[in-house]
Design an enzyme around this catalytic site. Sequence first.
Site, mmCIF file in Angstrom:
data_model
loop_
_atom_site.group_PDB
_atom_site.id
_atom_site.type_symbol
_atom_site.label_atom_id
_atom_site.label_comp_id
_atom_site.label_asym_id
_atom_site.label_seq_id
_atom_site.Cartn_x
_atom_site.Cartn_y
_atom_site.Cartn_z
ATOM 1 N N LEU A 73 0.691 -1.198 -0.042
ATOM 2 C CA LEU A 73 0.022 0.074 0.025
ATOM 3 C C LEU A 73 0.843 1.260 -0.045
ATOM 4 C CD1 LEU A 73 -2.556 -0.842 2.770
ATOM 5 C CD2 LEU A 73 -3.167 -0.723 0.184
ATOM 6 N N GLY A 74 1.971 1.099 0.440
ATOM 7 C CA GLY A 74 2.851 2.356 0.557
ATOM 8 C C GLY A 74 4.182 2.091 1.434
ATOM 9 N N GLY A 76 6.713 4.094 4.088
ATOM 10 C CA GLY A 76 6.937 5.387 5.013
ATOM 11 C C GLY A 76 8.450 5.464 5.492
ATOM 12 N N GLY A 77 8.602 6.119 6.209
ATOM 13 C CA GLY A 77 10.173 6.115 7.052
ATOM 14 C C GLY A 77 10.528 5.152 7.857
ATOM 15 N N GLY A 79 8.958 1.978 7.607
ATOM 16 C CA GLY A 79 8.893 0.682 6.986
ATOM 17 C C GLY A 79 7.813 0.670 5.922
ATOM 18 N N VAL A 81 3.820 -0.912 3.940
ATOM 19 C CA VAL A 81 2.743 -1.059 4.784
ATOM 20 C C VAL A 81 2.143 -2.153 3.471
ATOM 21 C CG1 VAL A 81 0.481 -0.456 5.342
ATOM 22 C CG2 VAL A 81 2.529 0.890 5.674
ATOM 23 N N LYS A 95 2.170 -3.119 8.881
ATOM 24 C CA LYS A 95 3.159 -2.305 8.798
ATOM 25 C C LYS A 95 4.272 -3.106 8.921
ATOM 26 C CE LYS A 95 3.229 2.074 8.958
ATOM 27 N NZ LYS A 95 2.947 3.370 9.542
ATOM 28 N N ASP A 192 3.834 14.125 13.315
ATOM 29 C CA ASP A 192 3.883 14.046 12.131
ATOM 30 C C ASP A 192 2.310 13.975 11.411
ATOM 31 O OD1 ASP A 192 5.172 14.102 9.523
ATOM 32 O OD2 ASP A 192 5.500 11.876 9.706
#
Length: 387
Positions: A73-74, A76-77, A79, A81, A95, A192
């Site tokens: 799905l994506g 990020g900083g 790890g 997902v 995640k 964040d």
Amino acid sequence: MLASKRTRIILVVSCVTIFFSITFFAYWFCKRKRKESSKEKKLDESERHSDLPFFDLRTLITATDNFSATKKLGQGGFGSVYKGQLVNGQEIAVKRLSKHSGQGMEEFKNEVTLIAKLQHRNLVRLLGCCIHKEEKMLIYEYLPNKSLDYFIFDASRRSHLDWTKRFEIVIGIARGILYLHQDSRLKIIHRDLKASNVLLDSAMNPKISDFGMARMFGEDQIQENTKRVVGTYGYMSPEYAMQGLYSTKSDVFSFGVLLLEIITGRKNTGYINGSPFPNLIGHIWELWKGGTVLDIVDPILCQPFSAQEEISKCIHIGLLCVQEGATHRPTMSAVISMLANDTTLPPPNTPAFIFNQKTSHNADASTSRSGEAVSLNSVTITTLEAR
Ligand SMILES: *[C@@H]1O[C@H](CO)[C@@H](O)[C@H](O)[C@H]1NC(C)=O
Ligand SMILES: *[C@@H]1O[C@H](CO)[C@@H](O)[C@H](O)[C@H]1NC(C)=O
Ligand SMILES: *[C@@H]1O[C@H](CO)[C@@H](O)[C@H](O)[C@H]1NC(C)=O
């Protein structure tokens, strides 16, 4: 003589009866007590069990097709997902944390236990975690409608969200943050908050994600990876960006930016070089001073004329949240009260729109100020210029 003999017999019989009664009651009482305490113990155990929602690695491998790229799905900083589906049909988001997160297992377990207890309708629900050798994973509820940035920054998708819906989203986000700041058992500063960290459920209700990450990943491990962004350029309050100081008021700042973005459909940092304004905040401030702030509102929102007053009020609240001085910014509970009530708002002071430089700051704040502010030791905040 005869009478006294009968009396003696009655006395003995009474005594014996009383003795047995007492013994029986004592026995019955003890037995009941024991039963109760064993019931309590059993309850304790099941409670403790629910505190530690552990998932088996195999369960997650099955759910995500062994973390296949098609399920991603994506990133990020912290790890990647993945989307997954449990055998019972429940959809989840997994995640998978980067291997070297620098956090001990016990610490990690404790954090997960605490964070799993946080429950609010405007927070993404953490379902549990998985620990396997080096691997650490967090399992969340899956939300089908992506995140807020996907909608508000896209010219056609924006039209799905009219003012009523956007106002609901704003209130929901504010309530979620308030819960983190003061209503939950923990006091959590998100650090964040941004449009991409606000996920949307099937009814487009906002749910803040990543709220536990700020806690889980301590200040100290950030340094080893300078690409890791703690806080996102455009949403960071000046005291955090420059000095590494964060408090609930730095979240209020980020909320203010988000609010202004929701109203305008523009990114705070989407301003190109050569623009007369450094960023969205600067642009809004200029219009505000000139009395023409409604010019920047997403045109879709201005349809019912009646909405305009409420929109103006929300811009005003947004400007109060992004004021340069942290102490001037309202608390989240004041923000909610201002959003929900018709009150006279104080005029906003100059907002902070100073940090549009393309620099990384090496903040070395050693002491914490005011009860709330926490200092970061030598944190490298890498600001991203192109987001
Ligand atoms: C999952 O993928 C990894 C490599 O990415 C592989 O080593 C492992 O054997 C796979 N596991 C299963 C159960 O397919
Ligand atoms: C949100 O998700 C639901 C369920 O998946 C879907 O029916 C709906 O169309 C989505 N809304 C938007 C605006 O995309
Ligand atoms: C609105 O204002 C009243 C009076 O100041 C206050 O009691 C109430 O809590 C406010 N409403 C909200 C939602 O904050």
